[in-house]
Scaffold this active site. Sequence first.
Site, mmCIF file in Angstrom:
data_model
loop_
_atom_site.group_PDB
_atom_site.id
_atom_site.type_symbol
_atom_site.label_atom_id
_atom_site.label_comp_id
_atom_site.label_asym_id
_atom_site.label_seq_id
_atom_site.Cartn_x
_atom_site.Cartn_y
_atom_site.Cartn_z
ATOM 1 N N VAL A 160 -1.985 -2.981 0.229
ATOM 2 C CA VAL A 160 -3.409 -2.672 0.346
ATOM 3 C C VAL A 160 -3.811 -1.621 -0.686
ATOM 4 O O VAL A 160 -4.880 -1.715 -1.299
ATOM 5 C CB VAL A 160 -3.759 -2.221 1.776
ATOM 6 C CG1 VAL A 160 -5.253 -1.927 1.890
ATOM 7 C CG2 VAL A 160 -3.358 -3.286 2.792
ATOM 8 N N TYR A 161 -2.946 -0.640 -0.892
ATOM 9 C CA TYR A 161 -3.177 0.360 -1.941
ATOM 10 C C TYR A 161 -3.293 -0.322 -3.302
ATOM 11 O O TYR A 161 -4.195 -0.024 -4.087
ATOM 12 C CB TYR A 161 -2.030 1.364 -1.938
ATOM 13 C CG TYR A 161 -2.058 2.377 -3.056
ATOM 14 C CD1 TYR A 161 -2.864 3.509 -2.975
ATOM 15 C CD2 TYR A 161 -1.246 2.226 -4.185
ATOM 16 C CE1 TYR A 161 -2.875 4.451 -3.988
ATOM 17 C CE2 TYR A 161 -1.258 3.165 -5.201
ATOM 18 C CZ TYR A 161 -2.068 4.275 -5.106
ATOM 19 O OH TYR A 161 -2.084 5.220 -6.112
ATOM 20 N N GLU A 162 -2.388 -1.254 -3.567
ATOM 21 C CA GLU A 162 -2.407 -1.952 -4.853
ATOM 22 C C GLU A 162 -3.681 -2.775 -5.019
ATOM 23 O O GLU A 162 -4.240 -2.847 -6.123
ATOM 24 C CB GLU A 162 -1.168 -2.839 -4.976
ATOM 25 C CG GLU A 162 0.109 -2.038 -5.170
ATOM 26 C CD GLU A 162 1.348 -2.899 -5.209
ATOM 27 O OE1 GLU A 162 2.316 -2.477 -5.829
ATOM 28 O OE2 GLU A 162 1.359 -3.996 -4.613
#
Length: 256
Positions: A160-162
């Site tokens: 999700v960060y990516e």
Amino acid sequence: MADFAIYPSLAGTPVIISGGASGIGAALVRNFAAQGAKVGFVDIAVDAGHHLAAELTGAGHTVGFIACDVTDIAAYQTAIASFAAAHGDALVLVNNAGHDQRHDWSDVTPAYWDERMAVNLKHAFFAIQAVAPAMIAAGRGSIINTGSISWMVMTPGIPVYEAAKAAIHGLTRAMARELGKSGIRVNSLVPGAIITERQMTLWLDDKALAGIEANQALSGLVYPDDVARMALFLAASDSAMISAQQFVVDGGWAHA
């Protein structure tokens, strides 16, 4: 600063930095202050933020800190307005705040997704929305969005960060087009494996450091000041005709 560039165009320039109390953010605050800029920064780390602001103010720099959670958009935009009242309307915005919390894709809920997007992407857009009208009126400005090489090198455990950090570059290019004819430049600054206290405490053991050495084209480690010096260039008039680009500071690792 003696070994590195001084940018006369940054002297007296109002700058806003999110997530400025530690790590890359603190290096940004220190480096812009050393250039003579008027720096306002926000962070949820209250004690660290006040300590940094007091230290730099005591050294003769113009630095202000407001404790603020950037996921509270109304509070963040109010903080931006407060910095404008104190220092003048921002001509540089560095959207630095983010959080690379590890997670398993199979455990992600809609609420977790929304929270991660809020801390890693959403605030950047609404900070741009807050500062852009004054930049348009001034006919100039530089907006710097902080990305990550994680999505380029497919780092595991942070999907999700990516996704949010990949979207940062899309936001950069979109807003570069929206604001460019008003003299506002928008670029992405993309750190690699940066040696911060947090990263060393949580992730960067001897095995990880050996992996960094193996993957980077350059030997040695990349530090927050290395990232901050690129931000200075992108904020200064020296980069006047550069926009909609992403600048990777990673020792020569990722290929975008």
